[in-house]
Scaffold this motif. Structure first.
Motif, mmCIF file in Angstrom:
data_model
loop_
_atom_site.group_PDB
_atom_site.id
_atom_site.type_symbol
_atom_site.label_atom_id
_atom_site.label_comp_id
_atom_site.label_asym_id
_atom_site.label_seq_id
_atom_site.Cartn_x
_atom_site.Cartn_y
_atom_site.Cartn_z
ATOM 1 N N GLY A 1 -34.591 13.380 -9.214
ATOM 2 C CA GLY A 1 -35.430 12.876 -10.305
ATOM 3 C C GLY A 1 -36.320 11.759 -9.818
ATOM 4 O O GLY A 1 -36.961 11.876 -8.775
ATOM 5 N N SER A 2 -36.359 10.652 -10.550
ATOM 6 C CA SER A 2 -37.225 9.534 -10.176
ATOM 7 C C SER A 2 -36.487 8.463 -9.371
ATOM 8 O O SER A 2 -37.021 7.392 -9.140
ATOM 9 N N ARG A 3 -35.259 8.742 -8.963
ATOM 10 C CA ARG A 3 -34.494 7.746 -8.211
ATOM 11 C C ARG A 3 -35.104 7.539 -6.826
ATOM 12 O O ARG A 3 -35.694 8.463 -6.260
ATOM 13 N N PRO A 4 -34.936 6.340 -6.255
ATOM 14 C CA PRO A 4 -35.548 6.036 -4.946
ATOM 15 C C PRO A 4 -34.760 6.609 -3.784
ATOM 16 O O PRO A 4 -34.245 5.889 -2.927
ATOM 17 N N GLU A 5 -34.634 7.936 -3.760
ATOM 18 C CA GLU A 5 -33.927 8.634 -2.698
ATOM 19 C C GLU A 5 -34.553 10.011 -2.543
ATOM 20 O O GLU A 5 -35.324 10.447 -3.405
ATOM 21 N N PRO A 6 -34.250 10.730 -1.462
ATOM 22 C CA PRO A 6 -34.827 12.072 -1.303
ATOM 23 C C PRO A 6 -34.471 12.982 -2.482
ATOM 24 O O PRO A 6 -33.446 12.792 -3.142
ATOM 25 N N ASP A 7 -35.306 14.002 -2.730
ATOM 26 C CA ASP A 7 -35.100 14.901 -3.865
ATOM 27 C C ASP A 7 -33.803 15.687 -3.765
ATOM 28 O O ASP A 7 -33.237 16.087 -4.783
ATOM 29 N N CYS B 1 -38.912 5.116 4.639
ATOM 30 C CA CYS B 1 -38.204 5.673 5.786
ATOM 31 C C CYS B 1 -37.249 6.773 5.352
ATOM 32 O O CYS B 1 -37.204 7.855 5.958
ATOM 33 N N HIS B 2 -36.487 6.524 4.289
ATOM 34 C CA HIS B 2 -35.511 7.515 3.822
ATOM 35 C C HIS B 2 -36.192 8.787 3.330
ATOM 36 O O HIS B 2 -35.744 9.895 3.621
ATOM 37 N N LYS B 3 -37.277 8.627 2.587
ATOM 38 C CA LYS B 3 -37.947 9.794 2.032
ATOM 39 C C LYS B 3 -38.674 10.618 3.096
ATOM 40 O O LYS B 3 -38.819 11.831 2.954
ATOM 41 N N LEU B 4 -39.140 9.966 4.148
ATOM 42 C CA LEU B 4 -39.904 10.676 5.174
ATOM 43 C C LEU B 4 -39.064 11.088 6.378
ATOM 44 O O LEU B 4 -39.596 11.611 7.357
#
Length: 222
Positions: A59-65, A109-112
């Protein structure tokens, strides 16, 4: 019916490959979702549709989907030549409480660290329901890309920490850029000012430059 969260990377990629070649209308029909006439008032609808199909859970949480797989999902609108039409939004930039924040702990960094790119026809001349989904690309930054991303992030965050957020322009950063991210100019948030006191400014977001995502697509598909 929306898919449940994929249990493995193989299952996620199987779903992504099964989507390739379908139109957004065909995907929406299988999921029981209504297709909007246009995306002016439905920005992000295409990405949300892909999330439903693939079973994204963050969802909109600050972590990968797909947190358990460490995969971020990014739809990529492309033109008739297969080139990205716009830069890619990653996440909101923190503008306060920056003490001790390091690249390796950042949301960027975490998302990419691993991204599933899904190209989608984005030309406005193609009705939304008729826009086709392309072949997926699962990407991880190589050492050179990682180093450039880190350098861009550290230089931009240093300016934010020094109270120079309003001096940052979209021209800065080789791959990563920092730009206002708000529905309108009345939406303000706190940031560090030049003298160290809090100021009100527009929220900022991190974006990947379109020329960078164009290079990724060219390397993968050509």
């Amino acid at each position: 019916m929306p898919h449940s969260s994929p249990q493995s990377l193989d299952q996620l990629m199987d779903r992504a490959y099964a989507m390739a070649g379908l139109t957004l209308g065909e995907i929406a029909a299988q999921l029981g979702v209504t297709v909007p006439a246009d995306l002016k008032r439905h920005k992000g609808w295409g990405g949300q549709l892909l999330e439903l199909w693939l079973g994204a859970s963050a969802g909109s949480r600050p972590e990968p989907d797909f947190p358990h797989l460490g995969v971020e999902l990014k739809s990529l609108p492309i033109d008739e030549q297969g080139k990205p039409l716009e830069s890619t939004y990653i996440c909101v930039c923190p503008l306060t409480d920056l003490r001790g924040l390091r690249w390796q702990d950042s949301v960027v960094c975490h998302k990419l660290s691993r991204v599933l790119w899904i190209p989608v026809e984005g030309s406005r001349t193609i009705p939304v329901a008729e826009r086709r989904v392309g072949m997926p690309l699962l990407w991880q930054p190589d050492p050179d890309q990682e180093a450039t991303l880190r350098r861009d992030w550290e230089e931009l965050m240093e300016q934010v920490a020094l109270g120079q957020v309003e001096q940052i322009t979209a021209h800065q950063g080789e791959i990563l850029q920092l730009r206002p991210k708000a529905a309108n100019r009345r939406v303000l948030t706190e940031a560090i000012g030049p003298d160290g006191h809090k100021i009100q400014t527009l929220p900022r977001g991190f974006y990947l430059r379109s020329r960078f995502t164009a290079e990724l697509l060219a390397q993968h598909y050509l």
